[in-house]
Scaffold this motif. Structure first.
Motif, PDB file in Angstrom:
ATOM      1  N   LEU A 254       2.315   1.829  -3.359  1.00 22.14           N
ATOM      2  CA  LEU A 254       1.339   2.353  -4.306  1.00 22.14           C
ATOM      3  C   LEU A 254       1.185   3.864  -4.123  1.00 22.14           C
ATOM      4  CD1 LEU A 254      -0.774   1.945  -6.494  1.00 22.14           C
ATOM      5  CD2 LEU A 254      -2.418   1.293  -4.710  1.00 22.14           C
ATOM      6  N   THR A 255       1.188   4.338  -2.878  1.00 18.54           N
ATOM      7  CA  THR A 255       1.133   5.780  -2.627  1.00 18.54           C
ATOM      8  C   THR A 255       2.328   6.483  -3.254  1.00 18.54           C
ATOM      9  OG1 THR A 255      -0.027   5.396  -0.524  1.00 18.54           O
ATOM     10  CG2 THR A 255       0.999   7.553  -0.826  1.00 18.54           C
TER      11      THR A 255
ATOM     12  N   ARG B  43      -7.938   6.913  -7.518  1.00 15.33           N
ATOM     13  CA  ARG B  43      -8.865   6.309  -6.550  1.00 15.33           C
ATOM     14  C   ARG B  43      -9.602   5.137  -7.187  1.00 15.33           C
ATOM     15  NH1 ARG B  43     -13.482   5.124  -5.634  1.00 15.33           N
ATOM     16  NH2 ARG B  43     -14.134   6.023  -7.633  1.00 15.33           N
TER      17      ARG B  43
ATOM     18  N   ILE C  93      -6.797   0.465  -0.369  1.00 12.75           N
ATOM     19  CA  ILE C  93      -5.863   0.529  -1.494  1.00 12.75           C
ATOM     20  C   ILE C  93      -6.214   1.713  -2.387  1.00 12.75           C
ATOM     21  CG2 ILE C  93      -5.059  -0.727  -3.541  1.00 12.75           C
ATOM     22  CD1 ILE C  93      -5.285  -3.301  -1.911  1.00 12.75           C
ATOM     23  N   ALA C  94      -7.506   2.007  -2.521  1.00 18.16           N
ATOM     24  CA  ALA C  94      -7.926   3.199  -3.251  1.00 18.16           C
ATOM     25  C   ALA C  94      -7.404   4.460  -2.577  1.00 18.16           C
ATOM     26  CB  ALA C  94      -9.452   3.246  -3.339  1.00 18.16           C
TER      27      ALA C  94
ATOM     28  N   ARG D 145       0.808  -1.214   0.000  1.00 16.70           N
ATOM     29  CA  ARG D 145       0.000   0.000   0.000  1.00 16.70           C
ATOM     30  C   ARG D 145       0.846   1.272   0.000  1.00 16.70           C
ATOM     31  NH1 ARG D 145      -1.979  -4.250   2.043  1.00 16.70           N
ATOM     32  NH2 ARG D 145      -4.160  -4.875   1.737  1.00 16.70           N
TER      33      ARG D 145
ATOM     34  N   ALA E  83      -3.636   4.989  -3.236  1.00 19.05           N
ATOM     35  CA  ALA E  83      -3.359   5.578  -4.552  1.00 19.05           C
ATOM     36  C   ALA E  83      -3.835   7.030  -4.614  1.00 19.05           C
ATOM     37  CB  ALA E  83      -4.055   4.745  -5.633  1.00 19.05           C
TER      38      ALA E  83
ATOM     39  N   GLY F 107      -7.221   2.235  -7.781  1.00 16.10           N
ATOM     40  CA  GLY F 107      -6.876   1.579  -6.530  1.00 16.10           C
ATOM     41  C   GLY F 107      -7.973   0.687  -6.003  1.00 16.10           C
ATOM     42  N   GLU F 108      -9.226   1.127  -6.133  1.00 15.87           N
ATOM     43  CA  GLU F 108     -10.322   0.287  -5.628  1.00 15.87           C
ATOM     44  C   GLU F 108     -10.458  -0.994  -6.447  1.00 15.87           C
ATOM     45  OE1 GLU F 108     -14.958   0.690  -4.245  1.00 15.87           O
ATOM     46  OE2 GLU F 108     -13.421   2.150  -3.715  1.00 15.87           O
TER      47      GLU F 108
END
Length: 342
Positions: A71-72, A216, A194-195, A68, A198, A219-220
């Motif tokens: 991903l950010t 968003r 996860i959304a 996570r 991101a 990520g979802e």
């Protein structure tokens, strides 16, 4: 860019640092960013009380891919890049995830997490719950420094995450399609965080509103694909691949996508498997038989194709973004998430 079609080949949750879509320069920036995220997490989880410090860092010390926060950091590369605010957002997301794992293990009565004793096994249920709460509080403290919009997103994320966990622990309501219900649960309990990972990356690197929304959405969908892949791994894997016991979801009576497909089958040849899946699978012999029958059932291929389809949907969302190393890495990440084997 190649769509998701490959059979599972990758062991473990994929790291952005390992994906072919990431250039060497991008890998270097992400590695530096992840070092900063880990340092911040370590500093914020530390505590004056040695026991609280030990229990709070239990899962951090057990490792993990930091999927996570990576991903950010990667989403931030769509904008101005990684800075202190992006690092803080990534740490807040990861601490929220870690906190949820403490609670998950209590709910699931788990004994192992990441190949090590779970927190509830090591410290007891009460301490595990309280440490999870402490980590949620720490995550909120970090996010509060990022401004009111970040706090609002964190709160909304937490509400959906908990709602998903509650619904996951309840039977599908009468008159509701069980597959649709289950996919909705996954969007809440896994997809939403996860959304947010991101979304934060794009948001705090100065991306425009359209790009933030794209991330968003990506990520979802990625999160749902991630959890669907986990469901398949729980059935197909061996314990030494994941650090968890295969069939854990079946033993707990969870109706994941392959199970739902079998239960919806009218084929008389599936009668024995349906009987097993609706009965008591705490018995090792019954569980082993259910795993054996399920692993070769067409429901597995059907569930796998649905998993790949969700990953392709996530990749399609990226089409609105301009070409870049970061976009290529995000595209490859969606493939890696669903083609792993442990």
């Amino acid at each position: 860019m190649t769509p998701v079609t490959a059979e599972p080949t990758q062991r473990g949750t994929p790291s952005v640092l390992e994906l072919p879509g990431a250039s060497e320069r991008l890998r270097s920036r992400l590695a530096d960013g992840l070092t900063a995220v880990n340092a911040l997490i370590t500093a914020r989880v530390d505590h004056d009380d040695p026991f609280i410090a030990e229990a709070g860092s239990h899962l951090t010390a057990a490792g993990g891919k930091r999927f996570r926060p990576l991903l950010t950091l990667l989403a931030a590369e769509l904008g101005a890049g990684i800075d202190e605010r992006v690092v803080a957002a990534a740490a807040g997301v990861e601490l929220t995830h870690l906190a949820s794992l403490y609670h998950d293990d209590v709910m699931d009565e788990a004994d192992v997490r990441r190949g090590a004793p779970s927190a509830n096994a090591a410290y007891g249920n009460s301490t595990a719950i309280l440490v999870g709460d402490l980590l949620f509080g720490t995550a909120s403290d970090i996010v509060a420094d990022l401004g009111p919009e970040a706090v609002k997103i964190q709160a909304q994320t937490f509400v959906r995450l908990c709602s998903g966990q509650i619904r996951d622990d309840r039977p599908c309501p009468a008159g509701t399609d069980p597959v649709d219900y289950y996919l909705g649960v996954l969007a809440d309990k896994t997809g939403v965080l996860i959304a947010t990972a991101a979304r934060y990356g794009a948001m705090f690197s100065g991306c425009d509103a359209a790009t933030v929304e794209t991330m968003r959405d990506f990520g979802e969908r990625l999160g749902v694909a991630f959890q669907l892949a986990d469901d398949l791994i729980d059935i197909e894997s061996e314990a030494d691949e994941t650090g968890k016991t295969p069939g854990t979801d079946l033993r707990e009576g969870k109706r994941t996508l392959p199970v739902l497909y079998v239960l919806g089958s009218p084929d008389p040849a599936d009668a024995r498997l349906r009987d097993l899946l609706t009965g008591d699978l705490t018995d090792d012999a019954r569980l082993d038989e259910a795993l054996r029958l399920l692993r070769v059932h067409p429901a597995m291929d059907r569930a796998r194709e649905h998993t790949y389809a969700v990953a392709r949907e996530a990749q399609d969302v990226l089409a609105t973004l301009p070409d870049s190393d970061a976009r290529d890495a995000l595209h490859a990440l969606a493939t890696g998430v669903v083609t792993r084997v442990g």
